[in-house]
Design an enzyme around this catalytic site. Structure first.
Site, PDB file in Angstrom:
ATOM      1  N   GLY A  40       0.728  -1.269   0.156  1.00  0.00           N
ATOM      2  CA  GLY A  40      -0.213  -0.262  -0.121  1.00  0.00           C
ATOM      3  C   GLY A  40       1.120   1.297   0.018  1.00  0.00           C
ATOM      4  O   GLY A  40       1.875   1.243   0.418  1.00  0.00           O
ATOM      5  N   ARG A 330     -20.783  13.062  11.868  1.00  0.00           N
ATOM      6  CA  ARG A 330     -20.956  12.912  10.317  1.00  0.00           C
ATOM      7  C   ARG A 330     -21.766  11.686  10.464  1.00  0.00           C
ATOM      8  O   ARG A 330     -23.293  11.939  10.176  1.00  0.00           O
ATOM      9  CB  ARG A 330     -19.716  12.337   9.974  1.00  0.00           C
ATOM     10  CG  ARG A 330     -18.821  13.079   8.962  1.00  0.00           C
ATOM     11  CD  ARG A 330     -17.838  12.306   8.509  1.00  0.00           C
ATOM     12  NE  ARG A 330     -16.711  13.158   8.367  1.00  0.00           N
ATOM     13  CZ  ARG A 330     -15.701  12.959   7.748  1.00  0.00           C
ATOM     14  NH1 ARG A 330     -14.956  11.784   7.221  1.00  0.00           N
ATOM     15  NH2 ARG A 330     -14.898  13.669   7.049  1.00  0.00           N
ATOM     16  N   HIS A 401     -18.051   6.101   2.770  1.00  0.00           N
ATOM     17  CA  HIS A 401     -16.690   7.094   3.325  1.00  0.00           C
ATOM     18  C   HIS A 401     -15.988   5.860   3.704  1.00  0.00           C
ATOM     19  O   HIS A 401     -14.790   6.300   3.517  1.00  0.00           O
ATOM     20  CB  HIS A 401     -17.946   8.278   3.300  1.00  0.00           C
ATOM     21  CG  HIS A 401     -16.668   8.949   3.077  1.00  0.00           C
ATOM     22  ND1 HIS A 401     -15.414   9.304   2.320  1.00  0.00           N
ATOM     23  CD2 HIS A 401     -15.314   9.529   4.631  1.00  0.00           C
ATOM     24  CE1 HIS A 401     -15.015  10.379   3.141  1.00  0.00           C
ATOM     25  NE2 HIS A 401     -14.989  10.187   4.197  1.00  0.00           N
TER      26      HIS A 401
HETATM   27  C1  LIG Z   1     -13.642  11.370  -1.182  1.00  0.00           C
HETATM   28  C2  LIG Z   1     -12.668  11.154  -0.058  1.00  0.00           C
HETATM   29  C3  LIG Z   1     -12.771  12.435   1.110  1.00  0.00           C
HETATM   30  C4  LIG Z   1     -12.118  11.936   1.711  1.00  0.00           C
HETATM   31  N1  LIG Z   1     -11.577  12.993   2.518  1.00  0.00           N
HETATM   32  C5  LIG Z   1     -11.101  12.980   3.884  1.00  0.00           C
HETATM   33  C6  LIG Z   1     -10.572  14.241   4.283  1.00  0.00           C
HETATM   34  O1  LIG Z   1     -10.658  15.594   4.058  1.00  0.00           O
HETATM   35  N2  LIG Z   1      -9.691  14.483   5.980  1.00  0.00           N
HETATM   36  C7  LIG Z   1      -9.629  13.595   6.287  1.00  0.00           C
HETATM   37  O2  LIG Z   1      -8.392  12.948   7.337  1.00  0.00           O
HETATM   38  N3  LIG Z   1      -9.558  11.831   5.480  1.00  0.00           N
HETATM   39  C8  LIG Z   1     -10.568  11.478   4.353  1.00  0.00           C
HETATM   40  N4  LIG Z   1     -10.795  11.299   4.132  1.00  0.00           N
HETATM   41  C9  LIG Z   1     -10.022   9.341   4.728  1.00  0.00           C
HETATM   42  C10 LIG Z   1      -8.751   9.099   4.029  1.00  0.00           C
HETATM   43  O3  LIG Z   1      -8.386   9.875   3.152  1.00  0.00           O
HETATM   44  C11 LIG Z   1      -8.567   7.846   3.965  1.00  0.00           C
HETATM   45  O4  LIG Z   1      -9.546   7.427   5.075  1.00  0.00           O
HETATM   46  C12 LIG Z   1      -6.891   7.440   3.919  1.00  0.00           C
HETATM   47  O5  LIG Z   1      -6.673   8.428   2.354  1.00  0.00           O
HETATM   48  C13 LIG Z   1      -6.844   5.717   3.688  1.00  0.00           C
HETATM   49  O6  LIG Z   1      -5.152   6.141   3.422  1.00  0.00           O
HETATM   50  P1  LIG Z   1      -4.595   4.925   3.274  1.00  0.00           P
HETATM   51  O7  LIG Z   1      -2.526   4.536   3.289  1.00  0.00           O
HETATM   52  O8  LIG Z   1      -4.742   4.235   4.853  1.00  0.00           O
HETATM   53  O9  LIG Z   1      -4.896   3.926   2.107  1.00  0.00           O
HETATM   54  P2  LIG Z   1      -5.070   4.074   0.592  1.00  0.00           P
HETATM   55  O10 LIG Z   1      -4.733   5.052   0.171  1.00  0.00           O
HETATM   56  O11 LIG Z   1      -6.175   3.493   0.650  1.00  0.00           O
HETATM   57  O12 LIG Z   1      -4.008   3.258   0.267  1.00  0.00           O
HETATM   58  C14 LIG Z   1      -4.526   1.796   0.696  1.00  0.00           C
HETATM   59  C15 LIG Z   1      -3.077   1.755  -0.352  1.00  0.00           C
HETATM   60  O13 LIG Z   1      -3.383   0.017  -0.712  1.00  0.00           O
HETATM   61  C16 LIG Z   1      -2.548  -0.477  -1.757  1.00  0.00           C
HETATM   62  N5  LIG Z   1      -3.699  -2.098  -2.032  1.00  0.00           N
HETATM   63  C17 LIG Z   1      -4.789  -2.108  -1.319  1.00  0.00           C
HETATM   64  N6  LIG Z   1      -5.149  -3.351  -1.594  1.00  0.00           N
HETATM   65  C18 LIG Z   1      -4.009  -3.933  -2.129  1.00  0.00           C
HETATM   66  C19 LIG Z   1      -3.383  -5.399  -2.481  1.00  0.00           C
HETATM   67  N7  LIG Z   1      -4.642  -6.745  -2.590  1.00  0.00           N
HETATM   68  N8  LIG Z   1      -2.444  -5.086  -2.837  1.00  0.00           N
HETATM   69  C20 LIG Z   1      -1.990  -4.704  -3.124  1.00  0.00           C
HETATM   70  N9  LIG Z   1      -1.891  -3.473  -2.655  1.00  0.00           N
HETATM   71  C21 LIG Z   1      -2.589  -2.751  -2.354  1.00  0.00           C
HETATM   72  C22 LIG Z   1      -3.538   0.729  -3.155  1.00  0.00           C
HETATM   73  O14 LIG Z   1      -2.911   0.300  -4.499  1.00  0.00           O
HETATM   74  C23 LIG Z   1      -2.959   1.963  -2.140  1.00  0.00           C
HETATM   75  O15 LIG Z   1      -1.609   1.975  -2.627  1.00  0.00           O
HETATM   76  C24 LIG Z   1     -11.610  10.733   2.564  1.00  0.00           C
HETATM   77  C25 LIG Z   1     -11.677   9.504   2.008  1.00  0.00           C
HETATM   78  C26 LIG Z   1     -12.786   9.218   0.509  1.00  0.00           C
HETATM   79  C27 LIG Z   1     -12.440   8.577   0.089  1.00  0.00           C
END
Ligand SMILES: Cc1cc2nc3c(=O)[nH]c(=O)nc-3n(C[C@H](O)[C@H](O)[C@H](O)COP(=O)(O)OP(=O)(O)OC[C@H]3O[C@@H](n4cnc5c(N)ncnc54)[C@H](O)[C@@H]3O)c2cc1C
Ligand code: FES
Lengths: 638, 257
Positions: A40, A330, A401
């Protein structure tokens, strides 16, 4: 299983320092002897991978997209919280901690949330140093705005593209390490299995999404930062590649899955328009700073909004929650919108939307000020609906969301499998039953930049980790076979219905029965129907094309297959939790005013589910939640 | 509404590829062009035919994954939008819509509409960053950046890395992409210490990856879904010349693959 969260003793404010002081360190010359897999590249994964490579570890980074920069974190709009108190409006680490734990409806771990609030300040410093172009005041200092569920301005932002800018900061830090040869990138790879050897996580099996090759990768520790599973609902604000596959397969290898039923439904999204929509679009929560939510006082009022006089409008959030008004959390805002629509006050062609009106703010500050703050969000809205929010109120409705549930982790972010860590949205840790706005970005970056670099050292230096060779390891061979069989089984079905079709039907079942409100009858019925859908899937899913090539139907089918199993776990968890808390609203448990009724005597715990093998019932393990610094209160935003 | 989608099909990078026409009925005006491709793919699957491969993730114009030539324009004829934001109401009922992959030497086709844009990542790896390790950054407010300057940096930082600028350019140059990053970081105090090194390294990497040179066609700006201005190319050139003049050009290290 006894769950030990390994929370350090001592006062809340000193716990993280105490933990850091007792963690063993890996010597500078030894770090390069350790291989670490990061799955990820969102905020959590990219920040962890960059920071670990900077320290000298050998890092291998995997993601599904063609470039690490496209992880779904890129889509976050509104902002990131930090207890900087730059506006001098009374903020503090304690207040951010308190707001977050209260926002989570007292279903998160005190020590974790406190640490998050402490680290929040470092995150802003780190990102500013990387050149993240945060919004500024004329004097050159950083600007803030407020978000739902709080009474201070502590949200930092970069227009409506905060996630993009924070992710690019982390991505650039990661690419710097790639350029220096300290991190290796494996894009277009999907993790299909976790390899556990000698009781410890020692690698992964992934499918190369271009050649179809099943590959083994060994390491001394594995970090999952694979994001949330919100698109189990098919329609959500998440990207289309979202999945539960990585964490679910780790669950099947022994990691516990915590609170799978906790789902966040965001109140301000563009309403559903038709059958063939791939996803829903979020309109940032920050809009509620300047927009006022209302519905007509007369049910079924079909007049255009501008023709409805003030006296015939119900600003129901301001009416029901005078203190927080449009800025309630929310879950509260979403349920209120649903209630208004269920009672027939909804607007728009389907009756499933409410107004978010900017006319007062435009009169007060001028349209220019609104465009400066929300320009790209307004444009996005106009492009999708054909209407300008400066001319007519937006129409919004809640949508899935974020998922608060995820792999259970201890204070060090380690799952119940030694050597398997879980970061970001993929873990369950800091948001309890409801996440406050602008706190996911904060958590992802706290996990990746500031927690894992310490805690992983403690694990690696204190653990016996014999060398594994993927070629002659039985565990790797079995995991590879397992992955190959999975692909072959999917290709062998040769049915007539697309993976999308199953996904859509599953999503609808969950949305109706395990969405904004839940009850026992609905949940039990949905569980039966999902079982049927799963059987139908394995007889009738259509995938055309080979496994040794780009095959997007095959990719989607694999993810849907996992969702079909995982959905049952969500429902089991929702059934088991006989209370209402945060995003989990059980209709049987509500106050006479229709607010959520928590049951602290029986449910102040984390529900961590254990897989016991195909066909065997899952086992519930409880981690009791103890509160010393906060008093468990009925949440009130009145 | 009904459309004919004339879609580029290509098995892999070695295959020559060809256009295939598909009739798609039952399309609603608010659907995006990617929703329409999804619909086509569902129907192809039902008929036992292989679906069209194309990339997307966020479906709201921010991740940069989608990128198609639509009727001869990168991301379609509408200005300032990505492919996933192109709505069907833009096309007359019954129209034929031509859909091709982004084409450039530095973007080999992987399959159908999917291309390999990893060259852009390597340009960033060469120098598109501020060299600051995690930890011990000074208080964020100790680096003051004027509001207008921050806004200009943000304009440049809005790039989504989709590659439309490259696909639009007759020379397949990535000057707008690189220029936007160089500008963002040059405008900020944080990026200043490495300003010269960055401009030299990124410029050099562009050549190594087989991107062409800018001959002021302005097609990139017209195609950019984030409306990033060509003035950033001038900035890149200026930064490059300035760097070359200032430094006895130290040997620039270009990161491995
Ligand atoms: C539209 C939207 C707006 C948002 N706005 C806000 C905000 O304003 N403020 C806030 O705090 N939060 C916000 N959020 C929530 C926040 O963006 C997310 O919770 C956060 O960015 C998640 O980050 P992460 O690094 O955990 O995962 P992600 O950014 O989802 O990254 C997941 C990664 O894992 C990889 N991956 C997934 N499955 C596999 C697999 N099986 N094999 C290999 N790779 C895999 C993907 O390719 C990606 O690189 C928002 C969310 C959305 C959807
Ligand atoms: S799919 Fe993300 S920009 Fe189009």
């Amino acid at each position: 299983m006894r769950l030990d969260a390994k929370i350090p003793g001592g006062p809340l404010e000193g716990k993280w320092d105490a933990r850091k002081a007792e963690l063993k360190l890996v010597g500078p010359n030894n770090k390069r002897k350790f291989d670490i897999i990061v799955v990820g590249t969102g905020l959590a994964g990219a920040s962890a991978a960059a920071s670990l490579a900077e320290l000298g570890y050998n890092v291998k980074v995997f993601c599904i997209q063609d470039s690490p920069r496209r992880a779904h974190s890129i889509a976050a709009q509104g902002g990131i919280n930090a207890a900087k108190n730059y506006p001098n409006d009374g903020d503090s680490v304690y207040r951010l901690f308190y707001d977050t734990i209260k926002g989570g409806d007292f279903r998160s771990r005190e020590a974790n949330v406190y640490r998050l609030a402490q680290l929040s300040r470092l995150i802003i410093d780190q990102c500013a140093a990387q050149g993240v172009p945060f919004a500024r005041e004329y004097g050159g200092t950083l600007a803030n705005r407020s978000f739902g569920g709080v009474l201070v301005s502590r949200t930092f932002y970069a227009r409506g593209q905060t996630g993009q800018q924070l992710l690019l900061g982390a991505y650039q830090a990661l690419m710097r390490q790639v350029g220096l040869g300290r991190a290796a990138l494996y894009p277009r790879r999907e993790m299909l299995d976790l390899v556990v050897e000698g009781g410890k996580a020692r690698g992964i099996v992934a499918r190369d999404l271009v050649t179809g090759k099943i590959e083994s990768h060994a390491a001394h520790a594995v970090l999952l930062a694979t994001g949330g599973y919100g698109n189990v609902f098919y329609l959500s604000t998440n990207g289309v590649a979202g999945n539960v596959t990585a964490t679910f397969r780790a669950y099947k290898r022994g990691a516990l899955f915590a609170n799978p039923c906790y789902t966040q439904i965001h109140p301000t999204c563009i309403p559903v328009s038709g059958e063939h929509q791939a996803k829903l679009t979020l309109m940032s929560e920050s809009l509620r700073n300047d927009g006022r939510v209302w519905v007509p006082k007369k049910p079924g009022d079909k007049r255009i909004p501008l023709d409805i006089p003030e006296s015939e409008r119900d600003y129901y959030l301001e009416r029901r929650y005078p203190t927080y008004g449009n800025l309630v959390p929310r879950d509260v805002a979403s349920r209120a919108a649903k209630a208004a629509c269920d009672q027939g006050f909804g607007v728009g062609p389907t009756g499933h939307s409410v107004y978010l009106d900017f006319s007062d703010a435009a009169r007060r500050d001028g349209p220019h000020a609104l465009v400066e703050k929300y320009g790209n969000i307004f444009e996005m809205y106009e492009n999708i609906t054909g209407e300008s929010p400066l001319q007519t109120p937006m129409r919004i409705y809640p949508a899935v969301h974020y998922t608060m549930g995820g792999l259970w982790v201890d204070y060090d972010l380690m799952t119940t499998i030694p050597g398997l860590f879980c970061l970001g949205e993929a873990n369950f840790s800091d948001h309890g039953a409801n996440r406050l706005g602008a706190s996911a970005l904060m958590q992802g970056l706290a996990d990746g930049y500031f927690i894992i670099p310490y805690t992983i050292g403690g694990y690696l230096s204190g653990t016996e980790l014999p060398k594994v060779n993927t070629a002659d390891s039985v565990s790797f061979r079995l995991a590879e076979e397992n992955a190959r069989d999975g692909v072959a089984k999917l290709l062998g079905v040769k049915g007539r219905r697309s993976p999308h079709d199953f996904h859509r039907r599953l999503g609808r079942l969950l949305w109706e029965n395990c969405g904004m409100s839940r009850n026992e009858t609905g949940l039990l019925g949905a569980r039966e129907k999902i079982r049927g859908l799963r059987e139908e899937f394995w007889q009738d899913v259509a995938i055309v094309g080979p496994g040794e090539d780009v095959n997007q139907a095959l990719e989607r089918a694999g993810r849907v297959a996992d969702y079909l199993e995982f959905a049952s776990l969500m429902i089991t968890d929702a059934l088991e939790r006989r209370e209402s808390c945060g995003g989990h609203f059980r209709e049987e448990y509500q106050t006479p005013e229709g607010e959520a009724r928590r049951d602290d005597a029986n449910f102040a715990h984390v529900a961590a589910w254990e897989y016991k093998g195909e066909g065997a019932p899952v086992v519930l393990n409880k981690e009791p939640l103890e509160f010393s610094a906060v008093h468990l209160a009925q949440r009130s935003y009145k | 509404m009904n459309y004919t989608l004339r879609v580029w099909r290509q098995k892999n990078s070695l295959d020559k590829g060809r256009f295939v026409d598909y009739e798609v009925g039952g399309v609603a005006p608010e659907m995006s062009i990617l929703d329409t491709l999804d619909l086509l793919n569902e129907r192809l699957l039902q008929k036992g035919e292989e679906p069209v491969a194309f990339e997307s993730d966020c479906r709201e114009g921010i991740c940069g994954a989608c990128g198609l030539f639509v009727n001869g324009y990168p991301h379609g004829p509408q200005k300032g939008t990505t492919t996933c934001e192109v709505r069907m109401r833009l096309f007359a009922d019954g129209a034929t819509i031509v859909i091709e992959p982004f084409r450039a030497k530095a973007f080999p086709v992987v399959k159908d509409l999917v291309v390999d844009r990893s060259s852009l990542d390597r340009v960033i790896a060469a120098g598109g960053f501020v060299s600051v390790n995690t930890g011990n950054a000074q208080d964020a407010n100790s680096i003051l950046v004027g509001k207008d300057r921050a806004a200009k940096a943000m304009d440049a930082a809005a790039c989504i890395g989709c590659g439309a600028c490259v696909a639009a350019c007759p020379n397949a140059a990535a000057m707008l992409f690189a220029g936007a990053k160089v500008t963002q970081l040059a405008l900020l105090a944080q990026g200043n210490p490495e300003r010269e090194r960055r401009a030299l390294a990124m410029r050099e990497r562009l050549d190594l990856e087989g991107f062409g040179n800018c001959s002021n066609e302005y097609e990139c700006e017209a195609a950019c879904p984030k409306k990033i201005s060509v003035s950033h190319i001038a900035r890149l050139n200026w930064e490059y010349l300035r760097a070359a003049a200032l430094s006895e050009p130290e040997k620039v290290e270009v990161g491995p693959g």
